[in-house]
Design a protein around this motif. Structure first.
Motif, short mmCIF file in Angstrom:
data_model
loop_
_atom_site.label_atom_id
_atom_site.label_comp_id
_atom_site.label_asym_id
_atom_site.label_seq_id
_atom_site.Cartn_x
_atom_site.Cartn_y
_atom_site.Cartn_z
N PHE A 9 0.85 -1.18 0.00
CA PHE A 9 0.00 0.00 0.00
C PHE A 9 0.88 1.23 0.00
N GLN A 10 0.53 2.19 -0.84
CA GLN A 10 1.35 3.39 -0.99
C GLN A 10 0.67 4.58 -0.33
N LEU A 11 1.43 5.27 0.49
CA LEU A 11 0.98 6.53 1.08
C LEU A 11 1.50 7.64 0.19
N LEU A 12 0.61 8.31 -0.54
CA LEU A 12 1.05 9.32 -1.51
C LEU A 12 1.29 10.68 -0.87
N ASN A 13 0.23 11.33 -0.46
CA ASN A 13 0.40 12.69 0.04
C ASN A 13 0.20 12.79 1.54
N GLY A 14 0.01 11.67 2.20
CA GLY A 14 -0.11 11.67 3.65
C GLY A 14 -1.46 12.07 4.19
N LYS A 15 -2.42 12.29 3.34
CA LYS A 15 -3.74 12.68 3.81
C LYS A 15 -4.76 11.63 3.39
N ILE A 16 -5.34 10.98 4.39
CA ILE A 16 -6.39 10.00 4.15
C ILE A 16 -7.71 10.75 4.22
N ILE A 17 -8.49 10.68 3.17
CA ILE A 17 -9.71 11.49 3.10
C ILE A 17 -10.93 10.76 3.67
N HIS A 18 -11.02 9.46 3.47
CA HIS A 18 -12.21 8.71 3.88
C HIS A 18 -12.36 8.67 5.40
N ALA A 19 -13.60 8.58 5.85
CA ALA A 19 -13.88 8.48 7.29
C ALA A 19 -13.25 7.21 7.85
N HIS A 20 -12.69 7.30 9.02
CA HIS A 20 -12.02 6.17 9.66
C HIS A 20 -12.11 6.36 11.16
N PRO A 21 -12.18 5.28 11.96
CA PRO A 21 -12.29 5.41 13.41
C PRO A 21 -11.14 6.20 14.04
N CYS A 22 -10.02 6.32 13.36
CA CYS A 22 -8.88 7.06 13.92
C CYS A 22 -8.89 8.53 13.53
N SER A 23 -9.96 9.01 12.91
CA SER A 23 -9.96 10.36 12.35
C SER A 23 -9.79 11.46 13.39
N HIS A 24 -10.03 11.16 14.66
CA HIS A 24 -9.86 12.17 15.70
C HIS A 24 -8.40 12.32 16.14
N GLN A 25 -7.53 11.46 15.66
CA GLN A 25 -6.12 11.47 16.07
C GLN A 25 -5.31 12.39 15.16
N SER A 26 -4.02 12.55 15.50
CA SER A 26 -3.13 13.34 14.66
C SER A 26 -3.06 12.70 13.28
N ASN A 31 -2.75 8.16 9.69
CA ASN A 31 -2.11 7.47 8.57
C ASN A 31 -1.69 6.06 8.98
N ASN A 32 -1.07 5.94 10.15
CA ASN A 32 -0.65 4.63 10.65
C ASN A 32 -1.83 3.70 10.82
N CYS A 33 -2.88 4.20 11.44
CA CYS A 33 -4.05 3.39 11.72
C CYS A 33 -4.66 2.85 10.42
N VAL A 34 -4.78 3.70 9.43
CA VAL A 34 -5.36 3.29 8.15
C VAL A 34 -4.43 2.29 7.46
N CYS A 35 -3.12 2.55 7.46
CA CYS A 35 -2.17 1.61 6.84
C CYS A 35 -2.24 0.25 7.51
N ILE A 36 -2.24 0.22 8.82
CA ILE A 36 -2.29 -1.05 9.56
C ILE A 36 -3.59 -1.79 9.26
N ASP A 37 -4.71 -1.07 9.25
CA ASP A 37 -6.00 -1.71 8.94
C ASP A 37 -6.01 -2.29 7.53
N LEU A 38 -5.48 -1.56 6.55
CA LEU A 38 -5.44 -2.05 5.17
C LEU A 38 -4.55 -3.29 5.06
N ILE A 39 -3.40 -3.25 5.70
CA ILE A 39 -2.48 -4.39 5.64
C ILE A 39 -3.12 -5.61 6.30
#
Length: 143
Positions: A9-26, A31-39
């Protein structure tokens, strides 16, 4: 069809746009939370997965890489030497290579891991999981 390379999985610009349970975090934690969930979701589907990012604008500036060490790393750094400080299995050192049969530029990578063996023996990416070799010793019942 089986594939003997990691799904990355590639992190391009560092901004995840879709809603995610970690959205309240830095942004970095998000980014980490979304990457880990995808993996993990990809691994749960039977694929060998990892993360692809650049040395500086990805792993250093947009992720907390200390939380991603359990996953395969494919590092992009277009230079004569990779200066990424962590463990990585693949280094992409150019995006302007030439390969017979490909019109235009091609990415050039060096793999430091034997991913085909890891993936095939683990039963990932469409390969059947291989049975463990029997342990040495007596396998017949003793009378």
């Amino acid at each position: 069809m089986a594939n003997a390379h990691p799904c990355a999985f590639q992190l391009l610009n560092g901004k995840i746009i879709h809603a995610h349970p970690c959205s309240h975090q830095s942004q970095e934690n998000w980014n980490n939370c979304v990457c880990i969930d995808l993996i993990r979701a990809t691994e749960a589907a039977g694929y060998y997965a990892g993360i692809y990012s650049s040395t500086y604008s990805g792993f250093r500036d947009r992720l907390d890489d200390s939380k991603l060490t359990a996953f395969a790393h494919w590092v992009a750094q277009y230079a004569s030497k990779c200066t990424y400080g962590g463990a990585y299995g693949i280094w992409q050192y150019s995006a302007s290579g030439r390969v017979n049969g490909i019109n235009g530029n091609a990415d050039l990578d060096i793999s430091y891991q034997d991913y085909p063996s890891i993936i095939e023996s683990g039963g990932f990416n469409g390969y059947a999981k291989k049975a463990a070799a029997p342990k040495a010793g007596c396998t017949s019942p003793v009378a």
